[in-house]
Each structure stands twice: as structure tokens, then as C-alpha cells.
Design a protein around this motif. Structure first.
Motif, mmCIF file in Angstrom:
data_model
loop_
_atom_site.group_PDB
_atom_site.id
_atom_site.type_symbol
_atom_site.label_atom_id
_atom_site.label_comp_id
_atom_site.label_asym_id
_atom_site.label_seq_id
_atom_site.Cartn_x
_atom_site.Cartn_y
_atom_site.Cartn_z
ATOM 1 N N ILE A 649 0.837 -1.209 0.000
ATOM 2 C CA ILE A 649 0.000 0.000 0.000
ATOM 3 C C ILE A 649 0.869 1.255 0.000
ATOM 4 O O ILE A 649 0.380 2.359 0.246
ATOM 5 N N GLU A 650 2.156 1.080 -0.301
ATOM 6 C CA GLU A 650 3.089 2.197 -0.266
ATOM 7 C C GLU A 650 3.054 2.998 -1.565
ATOM 8 O O GLU A 650 2.780 2.456 -2.641
ATOM 9 N N PRO A 651 3.373 4.293 -1.486
ATOM 10 C CA PRO A 651 3.700 5.024 -2.714
ATOM 11 C C PRO A 651 5.022 4.482 -3.260
ATOM 12 O O PRO A 651 5.756 3.805 -2.526
ATOM 13 N N ILE A 652 5.312 4.735 -4.510
ATOM 14 C CA ILE A 652 6.582 4.226 -5.031
ATOM 15 C C ILE A 652 7.727 5.071 -4.487
ATOM 16 O O ILE A 652 7.548 6.229 -4.109
ATOM 17 N N PHE A 653 8.917 4.467 -4.458
ATOM 18 C CA PHE A 653 10.066 5.169 -3.886
ATOM 19 C C PHE A 653 10.658 6.172 -4.866
ATOM 20 O O PHE A 653 11.080 7.254 -4.490
ATOM 21 N N ALA A 654 10.704 5.811 -6.155
ATOM 22 C CA ALA A 654 11.255 6.701 -7.176
ATOM 23 C C ALA A 654 10.599 6.396 -8.510
ATOM 24 O O ALA A 654 10.372 5.238 -8.853
ATOM 25 N N LEU A 655 10.285 7.435 -9.285
ATOM 26 C CA LEU A 655 9.709 7.250 -10.613
ATOM 27 C C LEU A 655 10.775 6.798 -11.601
ATOM 28 O O LEU A 655 10.506 6.030 -12.524
ATOM 29 N N VAL A 656 11.984 7.285 -11.412
ATOM 30 C CA VAL A 656 13.126 6.936 -12.263
ATOM 31 C C VAL A 656 14.349 6.800 -11.380
ATOM 32 O O VAL A 656 14.573 7.634 -10.503
ATOM 33 N N TYR A 657 15.113 5.739 -11.573
ATOM 34 C CA TYR A 657 16.395 5.653 -10.888
ATOM 35 C C TYR A 657 17.381 4.863 -11.739
ATOM 36 O O TYR A 657 17.008 4.066 -12.582
ATOM 37 N N LYS A 658 18.639 5.157 -11.494
ATOM 38 C CA LYS A 658 19.687 4.534 -12.287
ATOM 39 C C LYS A 658 19.979 3.143 -11.743
ATOM 40 O O LYS A 658 20.097 2.944 -10.542
ATOM 41 N N LYS A 659 20.077 2.179 -12.642
ATOM 42 C CA LYS A 659 20.363 0.799 -12.260
ATOM 43 C C LYS A 659 21.663 0.373 -12.900
ATOM 44 O O LYS A 659 21.889 0.590 -14.094
ATOM 45 N N TYR A 667 18.403 3.470 -16.996
ATOM 46 C CA TYR A 667 17.405 4.058 -16.108
ATOM 47 C C TYR A 667 16.208 3.135 -15.993
ATOM 48 O O TYR A 667 15.634 2.706 -16.999
ATOM 49 N N TYR A 668 15.827 2.826 -14.752
ATOM 50 C CA TYR A 668 14.586 2.099 -14.530
ATOM 51 C C TYR A 668 13.489 3.136 -14.381
ATOM 52 O O TYR A 668 13.605 4.083 -13.590
ATOM 53 N N VAL A 669 12.407 2.977 -15.127
ATOM 54 C CA VAL A 669 11.289 3.915 -15.109
ATOM 55 C C VAL A 669 10.027 3.173 -14.710
ATOM 56 O O VAL A 669 9.751 2.089 -15.246
ATOM 57 N N ASP A 670 9.272 3.745 -13.771
ATOM 58 C CA ASP A 670 7.985 3.138 -13.421
ATOM 59 C C ASP A 670 7.158 2.999 -14.700
ATOM 60 O O ASP A 670 7.002 3.975 -15.453
ATOM 61 N N PRO A 671 6.638 1.790 -14.987
ATOM 62 C CA PRO A 671 5.966 1.557 -16.271
ATOM 63 C C PRO A 671 4.766 2.469 -16.526
ATOM 64 O O PRO A 671 4.572 2.924 -17.664
ATOM 65 N N VAL A 672 3.973 2.758 -15.509
ATOM 66 C CA VAL A 672 2.810 3.631 -15.712
ATOM 67 C C VAL A 672 3.273 5.055 -16.015
ATOM 68 O O VAL A 672 2.733 5.731 -16.900
ATOM 69 N N PHE A 673 4.307 5.494 -15.320
ATOM 70 C CA PHE A 673 4.859 6.829 -15.557
ATOM 71 C C PHE A 673 5.484 6.911 -16.943
ATOM 72 O O PHE A 673 5.329 7.922 -17.645
ATOM 73 N N GLU A 674 6.175 5.860 -17.356
ATOM 74 C CA GLU A 674 6.784 5.824 -18.698
ATOM 75 C C GLU A 674 5.712 5.991 -19.783
ATOM 76 O O GLU A 674 5.876 6.769 -20.729
ATOM 77 N N GLU A 686 17.230 12.642 -21.632
ATOM 78 C CA GLU A 686 17.546 13.859 -20.881
ATOM 79 C C GLU A 686 16.570 14.037 -19.702
ATOM 80 O O GLU A 686 17.005 14.342 -18.585
ATOM 81 N N ILE A 687 15.292 13.827 -19.982
ATOM 82 C CA ILE A 687 14.317 14.023 -18.891
ATOM 83 C C ILE A 687 14.448 12.921 -17.848
ATOM 84 O O ILE A 687 14.282 13.153 -16.656
ATOM 85 N N LEU A 688 14.799 11.698 -18.279
ATOM 86 C CA LEU A 688 14.990 10.608 -17.319
ATOM 87 C C LEU A 688 16.148 10.929 -16.380
ATOM 88 O O LEU A 688 16.062 10.703 -15.177
ATOM 89 N N LYS A 689 17.242 11.470 -16.944
ATOM 90 C CA LYS A 689 18.395 11.831 -16.113
ATOM 91 C C LYS A 689 18.013 12.937 -15.123
ATOM 92 O O LYS A 689 18.381 12.884 -13.945
ATOM 93 N N LYS A 690 17.236 13.887 -15.614
ATOM 94 C CA LYS A 690 16.840 15.003 -14.767
ATOM 95 C C LYS A 690 15.990 14.513 -13.589
ATOM 96 O O LYS A 690 16.159 14.953 -12.450
ATOM 97 N N TYR A 695 16.168 12.941 -7.252
ATOM 98 C CA TYR A 695 15.751 11.918 -6.291
ATOM 99 C C TYR A 695 14.617 11.046 -6.829
ATOM 100 O O TYR A 695 13.821 10.517 -6.068
ATOM 101 N N GLY A 696 14.541 10.910 -8.162
ATOM 102 C CA GLY A 696 13.492 10.088 -8.760
ATOM 103 C C GLY A 696 12.127 10.744 -8.739
ATOM 104 O O GLY A 696 11.115 10.102 -8.977
ATOM 105 N N SER A 697 12.103 12.042 -8.469
ATOM 106 C CA SER A 697 10.849 12.792 -8.321
ATOM 107 C C SER A 697 10.684 13.793 -9.453
ATOM 108 O O SER A 697 11.670 14.302 -10.009
#
Length: 908
Positions: A649-659, A667-674, A686-690, A695-697
Motif C-alpha cells: 500500500i506504499e507510494p513508489i520510492f522513485a519514478l526513475v532511478y539509475k540501475k 534508467y529504470y522507469v515506473d511503467p505507468v509513468f513511462e 535527458e528528462i529521465l536523467k533530470k 531523487y526520482g521525483s
């Protein structure tokens, strides 16, 4: 003639599906920012026409069709789209090859293709069967088939042709022995339709037969049951197996980890949660150590309340010596857990509880304080058990008595305000202890009259309050799977399908009790007295993303409430139906259910009902209920990874983070956000890096529209007040509790923690775990580059209203909850994070984690220091496997690895 069939890569012939072509072309168009439905339709028509021209009366294969798509895109002048399609096709091919390596197979089947690479890696790391060389010898299809077959075995023995709930039939329970002695001969010999029973399935069937025969409920002999199986008399249950298989492989629900690992395998234990009693004598203490070892070697976690043990220094009559106290015996249990390595790398998980009136409470609060690098109870979560009298003392400003449990006499009195501050400080500094509110847990406890005592313990993550030797099987339903789209593309939640799945899952869990191999006879007996189950949910954050609802909003909290209300209502509905056919749980007549009471707070607030609860309560009074408790919200670390959805039931920790992986970084991207970024034409490296550097936000990024920032929030974008409200709204409709982390920023104060504890209690939470960002970490980072300051989270309008209402209703709370200071971010900040007036001795708090720091590479740390870190701040699996120090996140009340899904909690 139109093409009607197509050949898949594995040689199967399936119906031609134009929609799959449309989806692939649309994806490629979105990739380059083209949003043109008419153009999409035009290209799809041209592709289908070309396929029909070239393969008139024949069966093309997938590669043929993909070649035609590429050609028609280029003929239409859509060269960028064609390039995106080709790259996607190449990426899919690479993914297929990687999946083959993970699964150790040459060809992928349809089930393999459904799971992401991440999900398959998690399955391969812990869940699949392996041979003696350690090689994977099981596919996802085979795993979920063995789980599904086991789940339906009770249906055979409860079939009305062979079962009578009223009893009175004489069969010889010992007749099963001849079959138990030759299980190998029956390995794969019997089946339910197309599904074969392995010898472990058959062994569980035999044991359930014995149990029912001993109750006189078996109409026929075991020989007749076997003959009926051989003759296909139970083939009708093939559809039930198929349905569980469909729901699991469709990632609609997942059982807890032990059930996935052990179903249809030698250990056979399906439960994750247990409570072990511990009395004030050496025999009981050593029995508890033994019980913990037996449970944890089979993959379970344990909860223990140490409050009955006499305090340190108290008299021991048998030796005329002095007692060593509860904390010393916690170290004993911790040592037992340390040597019972589950799966080689999974540590044992315990919940240690001490009640607030115990004379050793101050020592307990500091039990996990790290001063010397010695053992700090790394296999324990710890919680202080609080009763109403403590809050009354705090309210009245009266001194609070500490009582020796051996004599019942008051040892001393303490200032409750000072003790409360000490507790809050340690939670702020070390993320332990949490708190458990026993008076809230027992307020609606319909079992207390049957058990003659209140509940005084929980499982390791706190979401399952349990009586001594009770256990619980848990599952989580993926809420994101019920978000559908209407003809205009608008999202909606399919409540009817959700209700159907809840009932299927509740039945699955009740069946699991019957085929479970419990680690101890006491657990078998006590579990079946109440038949407690835990239907839970995951994918909440992804569901809200899809629906366009902010997690931290009034609409978001209303959705949480309704989703949980449905969860409990329809779990009960199924439980009543099962009780009609199989009988209620054995202690039913001694409980308050027969008086029309329910262990659900929302039931007592008619104004918020969405469903006919009064009818349900009458049905329970009339027919009984099969399961004493039905719902909970457990942590879902690796389980949600398998389901490719957000955790619990948690919010996600980061929408994008480097793996980082062996071939490089991505970059791992939350699929719904992608999908949302691509739909809006915003997707780029560029936007993924930003976003990753933020902080993935997406908060505060001018490139991201305001409405997207509002919906796509992460755990740290949400103010801790809204985290609390999420837990409270979900708790309102659960029979048990919820595992949830109340995330706070690094600069949160002890005053914030104190306010959170009081608000959680007043809002009806059964316990709470507060985590201040960075408080678990040990400073072993290397600087990668300066990053911008995180955008400060602000409480929602709804949270502000709730905060004010709680404090206005009970003015004494204002002494501990400074509403204005919380709202303007100055709560307790007077030049230091430590509030004035603390009268106890503390070791230095961890330094605040600088905003510009991130892990760059494995630090050069001495081996003994590494050992100290493992299982505390860093993932032991990733370190032992790849030598990587991957920092754990606090999620659903448990430290969890974002890379592999390892969690200190055995459930997930």
C-alpha cells in the motif's frame, strides 16, 4: 481471403490479432511523440491489407508480420516511427535472449513472456526449484501449476460425494499409511484433469484425509478416494486449478513467499507469520528458542512478547542469583536466528515486543543502539507495546508505574513524558523501536472471549496481531490490474471483477490452511482453531497513477477506504459461503461474532458504508464464518516485483532511478509513468536523467506539467501526515493491521515523531513504524556530483483538516502536537534536531545525510565492518552475489532491497 491464424516463435498456431499490431505501432508512434489516431488507423489498415495480400490462405509467422510493419511504416514516410519500431523489436529480441539465460532454457513459452526480466530474476533468485548443481529446473509455468494444484486439493476432500460436515462416519485414518510408505510410486500418477499431482501434493491430500477421517467427516475410504482420482471423478476441479493458475500468471494476485516456494515441495510450509509464547522460566525460554529455530529453518518469521520475563537483576529462586532480563534473552533468540540462514542468505526475522510498563523498558528502547559494533539484534524488529493507561498518564501528567511481571508489584515510577521522548528519539535516530497499540488492537477483538485474554504479540512486520502459536497465510491482490479503460480511453476501476477475485483468493487461503505442513503441532492446532487468513493488496500506487488520482488527496484516501472495504466485505462473503459447506472455525460459538459484532472499525460507522454490512453481520450470525480474521496488508517486497507492480500500500520510492548491471547502466522507469511521458511526448534520456538526479521525483521540474506532478508523487514527495492518513483510512476496514512506513525527511525532528505516534493512535492505527530518511544508513558513500535540494513535501489540505480536528477534539494533545509548527516546517527546530528538556543519556545521533551524496562504487570497507552492515543497512543478497553494497529502503515497515527484492520480512 483474410489471414486468420499466425505462427508464434515457439511453433504454436494462434488466432491473428489486429490489436497487437495496432498496439505495437502506437507504441512506436508515442516513442517519437506522434499522437494521431487517424494516422494510426490508416497505417494499421495498410499493414493488414498487405498481410492478406502476401499470405492469402497461408499462415504467416510473427517475424513475417513484423517485417511488413517496418516496410509499411517507411512507405508511409514515417521513418522515425519505423526506426523506433526496429529498435523496440531489437530490444524485445535482446530481452528474450536474456530471459532464456535466466530460465536456463532454449525456448520461451507464453507464461515466460508475461513476466518482466526483473520478475524473472527475482523468481530465479529464490523461488524456482534447482538441481544438486544449483541449476534452475523449473519454469514460471511449472511453479504456478504446483501452487495451483495444491490449492485445489481440499476441494476434492470437501466434495459432497465424500465429505459430511456433520460427521458420524467411521473410516480408518491409519489406512493412509500404506500410501505414505510408497509416495514415489504415486509421483505424477494421479491428476486433476490435465494437472498431475506430484508426490508432495499427494502426501498433503493423505494428511488432510486423515484429519477429516478422525473427525468422522469422511464418507468414503482413502482407497475409494484414490480410485475416484484414477477414474477422473474429480476432473471437474480442473477449472478451479486453471483459474488460480490464470490469476497468478496474470499477476492478479500472489501468495506470500513461503507458499510460492514450498507448495508441492518437501518442506510444504505455506505460512509466513507465527507467534511464539515465552514464559518466565528457563524451560519455556529454551522451548521458545527451539520453536523459533524450527519455524525459521522452514522459512517463517516469528513474533515474541518478552514482557512476562522478570527484569534484569530480579531474584532467581532456584539459584539465589539475579535475572539477566528480557533483552539478554532477545540476544539468545537473535543468535538462533543468525545460524538458521534461510536459503543461505535470508536472515531470520523476528518481532520483539516489550510492554511499556516493564521495568526494563528503557533498556529495551535502546536495545538496537549501535555503540560498539557488537551484536545489535540485526534479526529483530522491535516494538514497544503500549496500553491505554500509558496515554492516560501522559495526558494527566502523572508518573507512570513500572511493574515486575513476576510479583505484580510496582518497582518504580517514571515520567511518561520523558519515556515518550526517549522512545521517539530512538525511532528518529535508529528507525527502531516501533510502537504497537494493544488497546486499539483489542478494541474490536471478537476472539478475546474465546481465548480469555487479549492479543499481546504480532508477526515480524506488525500487520498480523496473533495469539500464541497462531499463524497466518497471506496473499496480495494487485489493484492495478482492475483499472480498465472505456471506449473513450478514460480509466475506471472494475469493482465487480475485484469482488470476484477477492472471493477466489479468500477461498485459496482457507484451502491453504488444510494443506499446510505446519512446523509444530501446537501451531497446527491453534491455527485451525481460528483459521485466520490474510487477504491483502498491492499495486495501490500504480492503480492511483492509472486512475489519475494523487495518493495524498481526499480522493486518494476515499479510494483506499473503498478498496479495503471491498476487500474485507467480500473476503467475509466467501468465508460465510465456505462455512455453510465446511463448517465455521471451531472457536466460533465462543466469540462475539454470534452477537453480531465484527472486528472491523468501519462496521461501526454506518455513514461511510458502501456495502450492506448489516446483511453480512446477520449472515455471519445465521451461518457462522469459516475464518476468524480475513484481511491484512502485508509487505510485498519481492512478491510485488514478481507481479510487476508497486509494493503493498506504499507510494513508489522513485519514478526513475539509475540501475547498474553487468553490461552497464540504464534508467529504470515506473511503467505507468513511462506510458504517461510517452503519451505526452515528453519521454527522452535527458528528462529521465533530470528526474533521476531529482531523487526520482518530478516535483519542481519545469518540463513536467503541473497535473503530472500532482498525480505522480513518490514516498518522499508525500508529507508524513498524509502517510499516516493513508494507513488510518486503510486500517478502518481491515480485520487485522497494515504494514506501512511513515516516511519522514532527513531533517524531520523528534517532535515530528512524537506527533506521528499520537496521531496514529488517535486515528485508530494498530501500530506505527516511522522512518526518517537516512537513519538506517552508515556513511560509506562517495560523492558523484552536486544535486539540487529536494522539494519539501507539504501536507494535503485534507491532512491539515484532519490534524486540526484531532487536536481540537482533545486539547491536551496540543502539549505534544504543535499544529502551526508542523504545517510551517519548524516543528522542534530550534537550532538543533534534539528537543530541549531530554533528561536521559544518548549516544550521538547519525549525521544528516548530505543531499549531494549517492553511492558510486563499492567502498573499501574492512570485512568485519561489512559483516556489521549486512542485514542492517545493506542488502546481504546483492553483496554476497555481486559484491555490491545496495542500500536498503524502509518499505512497509521492513528494510527492503530495491534491486533484488530481499526483505528482512519473510512474508514478502
Amino acid at each position: 481471403m483474410a489471414v486468420e491464424k499466425v505462427m508464434k516463435r515457439d511453433g504454436r498456431i494462434v488466432p491473428f490479432d489486429e490489436e497487437r499490431i495496432r498496439w505495437a505501432i502506437q507504441r512506436a508512434m508515442l516513442e517519437v511523440g506522434i499522437h494521431d489516431e487517424d494516422l494510426l488507423n490508416k497505417v494499421v489498415r495498410r499493414v493488414v491489407r498487405r498481410i492478406n495480400q502476401l499470405y492469402d490462405g497461408q499462415i504467416p509467422n510473427i517475424e513475417n508480420i513484423q517485417d511488413i510493419v517496418e516496410l509499411e511504416l517507411m512507405r508511409a514516410g514515417l521513418f522515425d516511427v519505423a526506426k523506433a519500431y526496429i529498435l523496440y523489436r531489437k530490444k524485445k529480441a535482446e530481452i528474450r535472449e536474456e530471459k532464456k539465460k535466466i530460465l536456463n532454457k532454449d525456448k520461451l513459452d507464453e507464461i515466460d513472456k508475461r513476466f518482466s526480466l526483473n520478475a524473472l530474476r527475482v523468481l530465479a533468485s529464490r523461488y524456482f526449484m534447482r538441481n544438486e548443481k544449483g541449476e534452475i529446473v523449473e519454469s514460471p509455468k511449472e511453479l504456478f501449476e504446483r501452487v495451483s494444484v495444491l490449492a485445489v486439493i481440499p476441494d476434492i476432500l470437501y466434495d459432497e460425494r465424500v465429505f459430511d460436515k456433520n460427521g458420524g462416519h467411521e473410516q480408518d485414518p491409519k489406512a493412509i499409511e500404506k500410501y505414505l510408505s510408497k509416495l514415489d510410486e504415486y509421483d505424477g500418477k494421479l491428476s486433476i484433469g490435465r494437472f498431475k499431482l506430484n508426490k508432495y501434493h499427494f502426501e498433503r491430500l493423505l494428511n488432510l484425509y486423515r484429519e477429516l477421517a478422525e473427525k468422522g467427516q469422511m464418507k468414503v475410504s482413502i482407497d475409494e478416494i484414490v480410485t475416484m482420482l484414477e477414474n477422473g471423478a474429480f476432473e471437474g476441479y480442473e477449472d478451479e486449478v486453471e483459474e488460480y493458475f490464470r490469476l497468478m500468471t496474470g499477476q492478479v494476485f500472489m501468495p506470500n513467499t513461503p507458499a510460492l516456494i514450498n507448495s508441492g515441495r518437501p518442506l510444504g510450509m505455506l505460512s509466513a507469520c507465527f507467534v511464539v509464547p515465552i514464559e518466565d522460566d528457563m524451560e519455556s525460554i529454551m522451548k521458545a528458542a527451539h520453536d523459533v529455530a524450527m519455524i525459521q529453518k522452514m522459512g517463517g518469521g516469528t513474533g515474541l512478547n518478552f514482557s512476562k520475563l522478570r527484569p534484569e537483576g530480579d531474584f532467581v529462586g532456584s539459584t539465589a542469583g539475579a535475572a539477566s532480563g528480557p533483552v539478554s534473552f532477545m540476544h539468545l533468540i537473535d543468535a538462533v536466528s543468525d545460524v538458521i540462514k534461510q536459503g543461505g542468505v535470508r536472515r531470520g526475522a523476528n518481532m520483539g515486543i516489550l510492554e511499556v510498563w516493564h521495568p526494563d523498558i528503557e533498556k529495551f528502547i535502546h536495545a538496537k543502539e549501535r555503540n560498539t559494533g557488537t551484536n545489535v539484534l540485526s534479526n529483530f524488529n522491535i516494538s514497544v507495546g503500549i496500553w491505554e493507561d500509558f496515554w492516560e498518564a501522559l495526558k494527566e501528567g502523572k508518573r507512570y508505574p513500572l511493574v515486575n511481571p513476576r510479583t505484580g508489584e510496582k518497582v518504580k515510577e517514571v515520567d511518561p513524558k520523558s519515556l515518550f521522548e526517549e522512545l521517539a528519539y530512538m525511532a528518529w535516530a535508529k528507525a527502531d523501536p516501533g510502537v504497537v497499540f494493544f488497546d486499539v488492537i483489542n478494541r474490536r477483538n471478537v476472539l478475546q472471549s474465546a481465548k480469555n485474554e487479549p492479543i499481546r504479540a504480532t508477526n515480524p512486520c506488525g500487520e498480523e496481531p496473533l495469539y500464541d502459536y497462531e499463524s497466518c497465510n497471506l496473499t496480495s491482490i494487485n489493484l492495478a490490474k482492475f483499472v480498465k479503460y472505456d471506449d473513450e480511453g478514460k480509466p475506471y476501476f472494475d469493482w465487480d471483477e475485484y469482488a470476484y477475485v477477492i472471493q477466489k483468493v479468500a477461498k485459496y487461503l482457507d484451502n491453504a490452511i488444510d494443506v499446510n505442513r505446519f512446523p509444530l503441532p501446537e501451531i497446527d492446532r491453534n491455527t485451525k482453531l481460528t483459521r485466520r487468513i490474510g487477504v491483502g493488496m498491492m499495486g495501490l500506487a500504480d492503480a492511483l497513477f492509472k486512475l489519475g488520482i494523487p495518493y495524498n488527496s481526499k480522493e486518494g484516501f476515499e479510494f483506499m477506504r473503498k478498496a479495503t472495504e471491498y476487500l474485507t466485505f467480500y473476503a467475509y462473503r466467501q468465508s460465510v459461503e465456505t462455512a455453510k459447506k465446511r463448517g465455521p472455525f471451531p472457536l466460533y460459538e465462543k466469540t462475539k461474532y454470534k452477537d453480531g459484532e465484527l472486528p472491523v472499525e468501519g462496521f461501526y460507522h454506518r455513514e461511510i458504508w458502501n456495502l450492506p454490512w448489516d446483511e453480512l453481520a446477520e449472515d455471519i450470525k445465521r451461518h457462522g464464518v469459516r475464518n476468524a480474521m480475513v484481511t491484512t496488508c502485508p509487505p510485498t517486497g519481492s512478491v510485488s516485483m514478481i507481479a510487476d507492480t508497486s509494493s503493498g500500500i506504499e507510494p513508489i520510492f522513485a519514478l526513475v532511478y539509475k540501475k547498474s548491471v553487468t553490461v552497464g547502466e540504464f534508467y529504470y522507469v515506473d511503467p505507468v509513468f513511462e506510458t504517461e511521458l510517452k503519451k505526452r511526448g515528453l519521454y527522452s534520456d535527458e528528462i529521465l536523467k533530470k528526474i533521476s538526479d531529482n531523487y526520482g521525483s518530478v516535483q519542481g521540474l519545469e518540463e513536467i506539467p503541473e497535473e503530472v506532478q500532482k498525480v505522480f508523487v513518490t514516498a518522499m514527495d508525500i508529507h508524513w501526515l498524509d502517510h499516516l492518513l493513508a494507513q488510518a483510512n486503510i486500517q478502518l476496514w481491515l480485520t487485522d493491521s497494515a504494514s506501512k512506513t511513515i516516511n519522514m525527511p532527513n531533517d524531520a525532528t523528534v517532535e515530528d515523531v512524537k506527533a506521528a505516534y499520537l496521531l496514529a493512535y488517535k486515528l485508530g492505527c494498530k501500530g506505527v513504524t516511522v522512518y526518517r530518511d537516512g537513519s538506517l544508513s552508515v556513511q560509506v558513500y562517495s560523492v558523484e556530483g552536486e544535486k539540487k535540494q529536494r522539494v519539501k513535501a507539504k501536507p494535503s489540505k485534507y491532512a491539515v483538516e484532519k490534524l486540526k480536528a484531532v487536536v481540537e477534539a482533545e486539547p491536551w494533545l496540543a502539549r505534544f502536537i504543535n499544529v502551526n509548527a508542523i504545517l510551517n516546517g519548524t516543528n522542534g527546530k530550534k537550532g538543533t534536531d534534539q528537543p530541549a528538556g531530554l533528561t536521559f543519556s544518548l549516544s550521538p545521533a547519525p549525521a544528516p545525510k548530505p543531499a549531494h551524496e549517492s553511492v558510486k562504487e563499492k567502498p573499501d570497507i574492512p570485512e568485519d565492518k561489512i559483516k556489521e552492515l549486512l542485514g542492517v543497512a545493506y542488502c546481504p543478497v546483492c553483496y554476497e552475489k555481486d559484491g555490491e553494497l545496495v542500500e536498503l529502503r524502509m518499505e512497509s515497515g521492513c528494510a527492503t532491497c530495491p534491486r533484488c527484492g530481499w526483505s528482512k520480512c519473510v512474508i514478502s
